[in-house]
Structure formats: structure tokens, C-alpha cells
Design an enzyme around this catalytic site. Structure first.
Site, PDB file in Angstrom:
ATOM      1  N   GLY B 150      12.403  -2.730   7.328  1.00 38.54           N
ATOM      2  CA  GLY B 150      13.144  -4.111   6.865  1.00 38.54           C
ATOM      3  C   GLY B 150      14.593  -3.904   7.599  1.00 38.54           C
ATOM      4  CG  ASN B 179       5.286  -2.867   6.392  1.00 34.24           C
ATOM      5  OD1 ASN B 179       4.514  -2.379   7.215  1.00 34.24           O
ATOM      6  ND2 ASN B 179       5.511  -2.447   5.282  1.00 34.24           N
ATOM      7  CB  CYS B 323      11.154  -0.932  -0.462  1.00 36.09           C
ATOM      8  SG  CYS B 323      12.894  -0.893   0.244  1.00 36.09           S
ATOM      9  CB  CYS B 511       0.958   1.981 -15.970  1.00 36.53           C
ATOM     10  SG  CYS B 511       0.186   3.401 -15.168  1.00 36.53           S
TER      11      CYS B 511
END
Lengths: 134, 555
Positions: B150, B179, B323, B511
């Protein structure tokens, strides 16, 4: 000036990245006002708020009677604000844990004397968590 | 004691002498660099003016031309200018016909940039901050971008666009679909390919078009800037090669995503003597640092701090969010990458400081005062997309006198990197591995799917509310886990999912990936004891998708 005003130092404290949230995924921010401090009750509701900036009122002197410095502020925040048991997310080996940059009035606290900087009314203290993503 | 005092004094004396000598050496080097730059610029400018505008430059221009293949023009210029053969009245007047006579070929050598480059870079060249000098400096510059995610994609794009001469591109990863929302150089067609190849294709018409099956010759015209020389490195940066690679460049951009690489890049920049533009981003926040600038010898306090000066110790590995875990907004990391390119351009096109007066550098005696260098004022730029103000610049400390990398006491050396004795993985630590729960506390996604759905069990989803609202199983209760066991248990009791556990109903915790659910089971055991029947779904919703429901959103 009231007695209360002479005793306490009004400060702005900001956590750019909540020190308590790094294991979780919520932005948990500390919020504190004078009433809440004196009220001294509640637990999590004191810690969980969606604000990152806080006006706090710190005692002018620490327990030893010395002028309050940043080291005392950190201890004071731990004792008065954080009900979260994971203090190590904020303080490690008696100092702010690695990865958190402390800024005093927009300057690295190392330029100001680190823990020994004596706080003045209106000072702004920011706890910045370093980011690594890219 | 006296002996020690003497030794210490001697050490201090030697250190001072070394510092002083190094400082003088640096001044000389700076002057050499300055002189070389002036000479180069002058040469390029003279070449630019060989058409003959200022008469006094013709001589030098002709000299340059003599070395080129364009001897005929040189001779013609000489004759026309009155240096050879018949005298001519005014140099300015004679040059004009030569311009025309030279034609396209002559024109190619007459200007320091190609015709296309003036068109391409004109909009930035007409600003005094860049100008012809700045453009030539960019063209001569070599920049290494480490990490093509990024940050690296926009940074590389703007540097290529600006006309940086050589762009090194390093990344060992391959492109993933996740991405694409922020890594602007990559595209659907390059998913699965090396990020480096994908980026080179985006920036330049790629030399090996077959890298991606559907590449076609039309890609040649789609590229951003084929004038730039691209140097691909299809692997992650390794400590043993870092310094050698960095030495080939003028400037390094840290566009990576982990503390280990951030410390390594900073150390290698210090050792190779290169300035570093470092940025990072997570969620809606970003940080930008220019480090080791100007790059001076270890111990020289007039240089800017390195990454270790600012962050001598890495944060605990458990406190680091990627991220993928924390999330990232495309334009946030994009802003930071673009800012890196901007800082790089500013550094590369900066006019060198005026050299100190002659007397200063000619005097090499030890007690001469070192030349005054402009004070370095290191800062960090913080960006916070959802706060006001969005940008904030804060003052940072200067070099640390006990820094492990850039002080006199440095323990990080080229040798320690090559031999591996500086161990970045050990330095940054690893996350505490989960002590797996006993089998009776776990259930596989498949087995859970076979259980009756008649309300005889309770399903607790511990993802945060945002993720829960993306997709959730009907009948589940959302009690987000944020790492605080006591708080979670209190919340769960309040929400009623722990009440009446003597009725034999079982609790299942799920989860995203199957880590937090284990922590929750442990928290319940710790605070409510073993009377509560609670199990966690192994592998979370990832396993659910793989083993039960292929349509379950994979985010």
C-alpha cells in the site's frame, strides 16, 4: 481562583491509538473529567468511550509532595483511569512501554526531560502508538 | 584509579580527534560532491546551449561534442563560430543556422533531456523548486523502494512519474486479491504473480511480457514511464545483502509492514550512509519519518536520528497489529506512500548547502573549528484521517549518543549483519504462542454443524460488532472480545449467555480465525469455573467456510 483550581493542573491527554485496544479490535479511548474523577466509581464505562482526547485534572504535587511530572502522570493515569488489568499494554518495566511515543506539546518527551518534565497548566500530552503496517 | 583516569582521558582525546578529522574529511567530501555536481550541471547546461547563445560557453560545449559522435557538427560550429577557418562576426548569430543544419540527430544531443522528457516533465520543471537542475538530479538519482504494498505502489508510481533515473523495487510477496483495494500497481490479472513483476509492468512496459498470461504488446503503451530504469529484487531484504544493495542507491524508502524489516532497513541505511524515508499506516492513521538525514558517520551528532534513536526497543510482538488484523483504508496508506515520494523528491532535488569558506577546509589542524552545519530538526508527520486536524507534525529527538546503530558505541555493524549476530527476529520477539486448549474444550466446525439447531445450545460470536454485521450465524449472540478477560465475562453475564448454566446447555464460542475463541474459553474457566460447559469452534469462521459453508464470506 478556587481551592480546587490551585491544587490541580488542567491537562490535555490524548491517546492516538488506545493502549488498551491493541489486543482487541475496538478503539477504546479513555475519557475523564473532574466529576468522574471525584466520583470514583464505575469501572469500564469510565474507560470505554469514543473520544481520544481528554481533559484531565492532575494533582499539582505527587504523593511525595514534589511538583507533578510526566512520570507521575503516567502512574496517575494507570491508577485513576485504567480499570483494565493489562497495565503492561501501557507501562512496562516502570516506564511507558516500547512502541508508545510520548509527546509533550508536540515534542518527543526526550527533548523535554522525559519522566522528569514538570507539567504546567494547559500542557498537552499525547501517547502515540507506533504503526508498522504498510 | 589514576591509570583509568589517564586511559579515559586518552580515549576521549582520541575520540575527539577522530571526530574532528572525520568532520574535516566530510567537509572535503561535501566540497568534492559539490564541485562534481557543479561541473556536471555546467556540462549539461553547456550542452544545452551548444546552439550558441552565450559565446563564452561555446568552447566548453565543443569540447564535449568532440567526444561524441557528432564531430561534423562540432567542426561546423567551430568554423561558424570563428574558432576554425573564417572569422564570423558574432557567435550568437552564427549558431542559428547550425541548429537547423543539425536536424533531429543534432537536436538529440543538444539538450540534456530528450524532446519527450520536456513534454513529460514540463509541468514540474517550470517550478523553481524543480527546474532543469532538479529534473537532471532526479534523472541521475537511484532510489530503492523496499516493499510494494500500500505504501510502495503509490510511492514508486510518483517517483517513476517524476523521472527518477533508476528505481529499485524489492518485495518477495505475491499479489493477492485483498491487496487490490489499496496497492494501486497491482491488478486482477497479476494476482498470484510476484508483486515486483506486477509493479514493473505497471510502471514500465515489462520486458518479459509472458510473465502474466494475458499480457499483450498493447501493454507497452499502457505503462507509466518507460524512461526509468527499473531494478527488480524478487525477495525480501536479507541482513547479509542489505548494505551491499543499499550502497548502489542514493535514497531508500521503507514501505514494509513489520518492525523486523523497519529496524533492518534503518540499520543498513546507517551503515551504507543513505537517507531513509520511512512510513507506516494502520486503520485510519499514518506516520512519516525522514531518518538518517543527512547521512553522516556514526557518532556525528549533526546527522538526523535513525529508527533506533527514536525507537530503541521494539514493542512487544503481541502488541503489533498488521493491516490484515486491524484493517486499512486504501487512501490512508496511499496518502502516506505519496508523502514518501514527495519527501524523496524534496531530498533528491535539494540544492546542496553552500561550501564553507576556503580557510575552513584548507586548515586541517586539529584545533580548527569545524564548519558550521545547519541544525537538523527531525520531525514526525502524523496523519489521522478521522480527526481534526488530520495532519500534525511533531518534533523528535536528535541522534542518541548510545544508539546501537548510529553512535560511537554502535554494536550493529556490517559484520554483525553479514554474520547474523544482529538477529532481527530475536530482537523483535515473537508472539506468545497459544497454549492449545484440551480436545474436550474444542469442537470442529463440521461437528458443530451437525449439532441440533433447536436452541439447546448457545453460540457466542466474539468478533467485533463491525465484523459481526458483515456476516453472522442466525441465533448467535455477539459479545466482542477485546482482550480483557474480566470485562468480557462481566459483559457475558450481563447479556445472559452465562446464566442458568446448570441446565446442561452448552456454550460454543466462535471468532474469525480461532484464536480469540480460545482466550474466551480460558477466561470463562478462570472466572466462572469448570461448571460452565463451554467449547470453542476450532479455526473459527475460516474453518466454517472450508468445512461447512463454501459461500461464507471470506474477508
Amino acid at each position: 481562583m478556587t481551592a480546587e483550581q490551585t491544587k490541580n493542573i488542567p491537562l490535555k491527554v490524548e491517546f492516538t491509538y488506545a493502549p488498551l485496544t491493541e489486543l482487541g479490535s475496538h478503539d477504546i479511548i479513555l475519557k475523564l473529567s473532574e466529576e468522574q474523577l471525584t466520583f470514583n466509581s464505575g469501572g469500564l464505562e469510565l474507560l470505554f468511550s469514543d473520544q481520544r482526547k481528554h481533559n484531565v485534572s492532575l494533582p499539582r504535587n505527587d504523593l511525595a509532595g514534589e511538583p507533578s511530572n510526566v512520570g507521575f502522570l503516567v502512574t496517575w493515569l494507570c491508577e485513576n483511569l485504567m480499570k483494565d488489568p493489562r497495565k503492561e499494554m501501557f507501562v512496562l518495566d516502570d516506564s511507558v512501554r516500547p512502541g508508545i511515543l510520548v509527546l509533550i506539546n508536540d515534542a518527543d518527551w526526550e527533548l523535554e526531560g522525559e519522566e522528569n518534565y514538570e507539567l504546567q497548566a494547559g500542557d498537552e500530552v499525547v501517547f502515540v502508538s507506533t504503526l508498522h503496517g504498510g | 584509579m589514576d591509570m583509568f583516569t589517564t586511559t579515559d582521558t586518552h580515549l576521549t582525546f582520541l575520540r575527539t580527534q577522530i571526530a574532528s578529522t572525520e568532520s574535516q574529511l566530510r567537509t572535503l567530501k561535501a566540497q568534492l560532491a559539490q564541485a562534481e555536481l557543479s561541473a556536471q550541471t555546467a556540462r549539461q547546461l553547456h550542452e544545452a546551449y551548444q546552439g550558441g547563445f552565450p559565446a563564452e560557453w561555446i568552447e566548453e560545449t565543443l569540447g564535449a561534442l568532440d567526444d561524441s559522435s557528432e564531430r561534423d557538427i562540432a567542426r561546423k560550429l567551430r568554423q561558424d563560430g570563428g574558432f576554425e577557418g573564417a572569422p564570423t562576426p558574432a557567435p550568437a548569430a552564427v549558431a542559428v543556422p547550425v541548429l537547423d543544419a543539425g536536424g533531429a540527430k543534432a537536436r538529440a544531443g543538444r539538450w540534456p533531456l530528450a524532446d519527450e522528457e520536456y513534454k513529460r516533465y514540463g509541468r514540474q520543471m517550470i517550478m523553481p523548486e524543480i527546474g532543469l537542475h532538479g529534473q537532471l538530479r532526479l534523472k541521475n538519482a537511484k532510489v530503492l523502494v523496499v516493499g510494494l504494498g500500500g505504501l510502495g505502489c503509490p510511492a514508486a508510481a510518483y517517483l517513476a512519474g517524476a523521472g527518477v533515473g533508476t528505481l529499485g523495487l524489492m518485495d518477495g510477496d505475491t499479489v493477492e486479491v485483498s491487496n487490490l483495494h489499496r496497492q494501486i500497481a497491482h491488478k486482477v490479472r497479476t494476482v498470484g504473480g510476484m508483486k515486483v513483476d506486477s509493479a514493473v509492468e505497471f510502471l514500465q512496459a515489462y520486458v518479459k511480457l509472458q510473465t502474466f498470461a494475458s499480457s499483450s504488446p498493447s501493454d507497452l503503451v499502457c505503462s507509466l514511464n518507460p524512461n526509468v530504469k527499473y531494478a527488480p529484487y524478487r525477495s525480501h531484504l536479507s541482513p547479509d545483502k542489505a548494505v551491499a544493495i543499499f550502497e548502489r542507491y542514493d535514497l531508500v524508502l521503507d514501505c514494509t509492514d513489520h518492525p523486523t524489516s523497519r529496524y533492518l532497513i534503518s540499520d543498513a541505511c546507517v551503515l551504507a550512509g543513505k537517507p531513509l524515508v520511512s512510513a507506516s499506516a494502520l486503520k485510519t492513521e499514518g506516520q512519516l519519518l525522514v531518518l538518517n538525514n543527512p547521512p553522516r558517520a556514526p557518532g556525528d551528532a549533526s546527522s538526523g536520528p535513525c529508527y533506533r534513536c527514536i525507537f530503541p526497543k521494539p514493542p512487544p510482538a503481541d502488541a503489533i497489529q498488521s493491516c490484515g488484523e486491524g484493517g486499512i483504508l486504501g487512501p490512508v496508506v496511499g496518502v502516506m506512500g505519496v508523502l514518501q515520494a514527495l519527501e524523496a523528491i524534496r531530498l533528491l532535488t535539494a540544492k546542496p548547502p553552500a561550501p564553507p569558506p576556503m580557510t575552513d577546509w584548507m586548515d586541517l589542524s586539529m584545533d580548527s573549528t569545524p564548519p558550521v552545519t545547519p541544525e537538523v530538526k527531525p520531525t514526525m508527520l502524523m496523519f489521522s484521517a478521522y480527526n481534526t486536524p488530520q495532519f500534525r507534525s511533531v518534533r523528535l529527538r536528535s541522534r542518541r549518543t548510545d544508539c546501537a546503530a548510529c553512535s560511537y558505541q554502535a554494536t550493529v555493524t556490517q559484520h554483525s549483519l553479514t554474520t547474523g549476530s544482529t538477529d532481527y527476529i530475536a530482537f523483535c520477539g515473537s508472539t506468545t504462542p497459544l497454549d492449545p486448549l484440551p480436545p474436550e474444550s474444542r469442537i470442529s466446525a463440521r461437528d458443530f454443524a451437525r449439532l441440533p439447531t433447536d436452541g439447546s445450545n448457545i453460540l457466542i460470536d466474539v468478533r467485533d460488532e463491525t465484523q459481526y454485521s458483515i456476516c453472522a450465524l442466525r441465533g448467535s449472540t455477539n459479545i466482542p472480545w477485546n482482550g480483557n478477560a474480566e470485562a468480557w465475562v462481566q459483559d457475558a453475564v450481563k447479556r445472559g449467555v452465562m446464566s442458568g448454566y446448570e441446565d446442561g446447555r452448552e456454550r460454543f464460542v466462535v471468532c474469525r480465525l480461532g484464536n480469540d475463541s480460545q482466550l474466551v474459553v480460558r477466561a470463562v474457566r478462570e472466572w466462572l469455573g469448570s461448571a460452565v460447559r463451554v467449547r470453542e469452534i476450532e479455526g473459527g469462521f475460516r474453518a466454517w467456510r472450508e468445512g461447512v459453508d463454501r459461500s461464507w464470506p471470506k474477508y
